[in-house]
Design a protein around this motif. Structure first.
Motif, PDB file in Angstrom:
ATOM      1  N   PHE A 126      16.597  61.067 -29.087  1.00  0.00           N
ATOM      2  CA  PHE A 126      17.164  62.245 -29.745  1.00  0.00           C
ATOM      3  C   PHE A 126      16.341  62.697 -30.944  1.00  0.00           C
ATOM      4  O   PHE A 126      16.304  63.880 -31.265  1.00  0.00           O
ATOM      5  CB  PHE A 126      18.608  61.978 -30.177  1.00  0.00           C
ATOM      6  N   ARG A 127      15.666  61.770 -31.631  1.00  0.00           N
ATOM      7  CA  ARG A 127      14.884  62.099 -32.809  1.00  0.00           C
ATOM      8  C   ARG A 127      13.535  62.720 -32.450  1.00  0.00           C
ATOM      9  O   ARG A 127      12.925  63.404 -33.262  1.00  0.00           O
ATOM     10  CB  ARG A 127      14.672  60.836 -33.628  1.00  0.00           C
ATOM     11  N   SER A 128      13.069  62.500 -31.237  1.00  0.00           N
ATOM     12  CA  SER A 128      11.741  62.945 -30.837  1.00  0.00           C
ATOM     13  C   SER A 128      11.677  64.465 -30.753  1.00  0.00           C
ATOM     14  O   SER A 128      12.419  65.102 -30.008  1.00  0.00           O
ATOM     15  CB  SER A 128      11.393  62.338 -29.481  1.00  0.00           C
ATOM     16  N   SER A 129      10.764  65.043 -31.525  1.00  0.00           N
ATOM     17  CA  SER A 129      10.639  66.502 -31.512  1.00  0.00           C
ATOM     18  C   SER A 129       9.619  66.983 -30.487  1.00  0.00           C
ATOM     19  O   SER A 129       9.584  68.172 -30.184  1.00  0.00           O
ATOM     20  CB  SER A 129      10.243  66.991 -32.907  1.00  0.00           C
ATOM     21  N   ASP A 130       8.810  66.086 -29.956  1.00  0.00           N
ATOM     22  CA  ASP A 130       7.816  66.505 -28.983  1.00  0.00           C
ATOM     23  C   ASP A 130       8.348  66.507 -27.553  1.00  0.00           C
ATOM     24  O   ASP A 130       7.664  66.935 -26.642  1.00  0.00           O
ATOM     25  CB  ASP A 130       6.555  65.635 -29.076  1.00  0.00           C
ATOM     26  N   LEU A 131       9.581  66.056 -27.346  1.00  0.00           N
ATOM     27  CA  LEU A 131      10.211  66.121 -26.026  1.00  0.00           C
ATOM     28  C   LEU A 131      11.048  67.389 -25.923  1.00  0.00           C
ATOM     29  O   LEU A 131      11.725  67.775 -26.871  1.00  0.00           O
ATOM     30  CB  LEU A 131      11.135  64.916 -25.804  1.00  0.00           C
ATOM     31  N   SER A 132      10.999  68.005 -24.743  1.00  0.00           N
ATOM     32  CA  SER A 132      11.863  69.167 -24.516  1.00  0.00           C
ATOM     33  C   SER A 132      13.282  68.680 -24.231  1.00  0.00           C
ATOM     34  O   SER A 132      13.534  67.476 -24.130  1.00  0.00           O
ATOM     35  CB  SER A 132      11.334  69.976 -23.330  1.00  0.00           C
ATOM     36  N   GLY A 133      14.181  69.598 -24.092  1.00  0.00           N
ATOM     37  CA  GLY A 133      15.564  69.244 -23.768  1.00  0.00           C
ATOM     38  C   GLY A 133      15.671  68.536 -22.433  1.00  0.00           C
ATOM     39  O   GLY A 133      16.426  67.571 -22.271  1.00  0.00           O
ATOM     40  N   TRP A 134      14.903  69.007 -21.445  1.00  0.00           N
ATOM     41  CA  TRP A 134      14.917  68.365 -20.129  1.00  0.00           C
ATOM     42  C   TRP A 134      14.289  66.982 -20.182  1.00  0.00           C
ATOM     43  O   TRP A 134      14.727  66.060 -19.493  1.00  0.00           O
ATOM     44  CB  TRP A 134      14.201  69.241 -19.101  1.00  0.00           C
ATOM     45  N   GLY A 135      13.263  66.840 -21.002  1.00  0.00           N
ATOM     46  CA  GLY A 135      12.641  65.527 -21.151  1.00  0.00           C
ATOM     47  C   GLY A 135      13.596  64.528 -21.778  1.00  0.00           C
ATOM     48  O   GLY A 135      13.679  63.373 -21.347  1.00  0.00           O
ATOM     49  N   LYS A 136      14.330  64.974 -22.790  1.00  0.00           N
ATOM     50  CA  LYS A 136      15.320  64.100 -23.414  1.00  0.00           C
ATOM     51  C   LYS A 136      16.419  63.735 -22.428  1.00  0.00           C
ATOM     52  O   LYS A 136      16.856  62.582 -22.368  1.00  0.00           O
ATOM     53  CB  LYS A 136      15.922  64.775 -24.647  1.00  0.00           C
ATOM     54  N   ALA A 137      16.862  64.723 -21.661  1.00  0.00           N
ATOM     55  CA  ALA A 137      17.905  64.456 -20.666  1.00  0.00           C
ATOM     56  C   ALA A 137      17.407  63.484 -19.607  1.00  0.00           C
ATOM     57  O   ALA A 137      18.148  62.591 -19.160  1.00  0.00           O
ATOM     58  CB  ALA A 137      18.358  65.764 -20.018  1.00  0.00           C
ATOM     59  N   GLY A 138      16.159  63.629 -19.201  1.00  0.00           N
ATOM     60  CA  GLY A 138      15.598  62.724 -18.197  1.00  0.00           C
ATOM     61  C   GLY A 138      15.489  61.301 -18.705  1.00  0.00           C
ATOM     62  O   GLY A 138      15.880  60.346 -17.998  1.00  0.00           O
ATOM     63  N   TRP A 139      14.957  61.126 -19.906  1.00  0.00           N
ATOM     64  CA  TRP A 139      14.839  59.780 -20.459  1.00  0.00           C
ATOM     65  C   TRP A 139      16.217  59.169 -20.695  1.00  0.00           C
ATOM     66  O   TRP A 139      16.430  57.987 -20.446  1.00  0.00           O
ATOM     67  CB  TRP A 139      14.053  59.795 -21.759  1.00  0.00           C
ATOM     68  N   LEU A 140      17.153  59.971 -21.182  1.00  0.00           N
ATOM     69  CA  LEU A 140      18.495  59.461 -21.435  1.00  0.00           C
ATOM     70  C   LEU A 140      19.170  59.045 -20.130  1.00  0.00           C
ATOM     71  O   LEU A 140      19.832  57.999 -20.066  1.00  0.00           O
ATOM     72  CB  LEU A 140      19.331  60.522 -22.157  1.00  0.00           C
TER      73      LEU A 140
END
Length: 127
Positions: free
Chosen positions: A33-47
């Motif tokens: 969640f803190r990572s600013s270099d990930l897009s919303g989809w990237g965060k959703a994928g990793w999560l």
């Protein structure tokens, strides 16, 4: 109650392993969640990967993005420290204000300055 020493050691090892695993899981999720270099989809994928396959997801995340985790944590600590320093009054400043106010009170008490001059100087010292 029969509880051999090896069983007690094994139970403690499992307990501390579970505690360590939960800590690592929360660190990874907060880093996602803190990572600013990930897009919303990237965060959703990793999560999704971390929640559905926790062991593989956490291992893959730490392998692929482990170096930048430390950098983000350090940047966050530096930002928090800067905010803390901005709100913390320095000891030199507060002592200087106290000294100036004591001098003003002495001057007023001795009659060297008027009440109006005292109020004006006090507003300058306190701002």
């Amino acid at each position: 109650m029969d509880y051999p020493l090896l069983s007690a050691f094994w139970t403690m090892l499992l307990f501390f392993g579970l505690t360590l695993w939960l800590y690592l899981l929360f660190v990874v999720i907060s880093d996602i969640f803190r990572s600013s270099d990930l897009s919303g989809w990237g965060k959703a994928g990793w999560l999704t990967a971390v929640i559905i396959l926790p062991l593989l997801g956490v291992l893959a995340y730490t392998i692929s993005r482990g170096d930048s985790m430390g950098e983000r944590a350090m940047a966050n600590r530096q930002r928090q420290q800067a905010l803390y320093q901005g709100f913390q009054p320095s000891a030199v400043q507060s002592q200087g204000v106290a000294d100036d106010m004591a001098k003003l009170v002495d001057l007023r008490r001795n009659g060297e300055i008027s009440e109006e001059d005292f109020q004006r100087a006090k507003s300058r010292v306190l701002t």
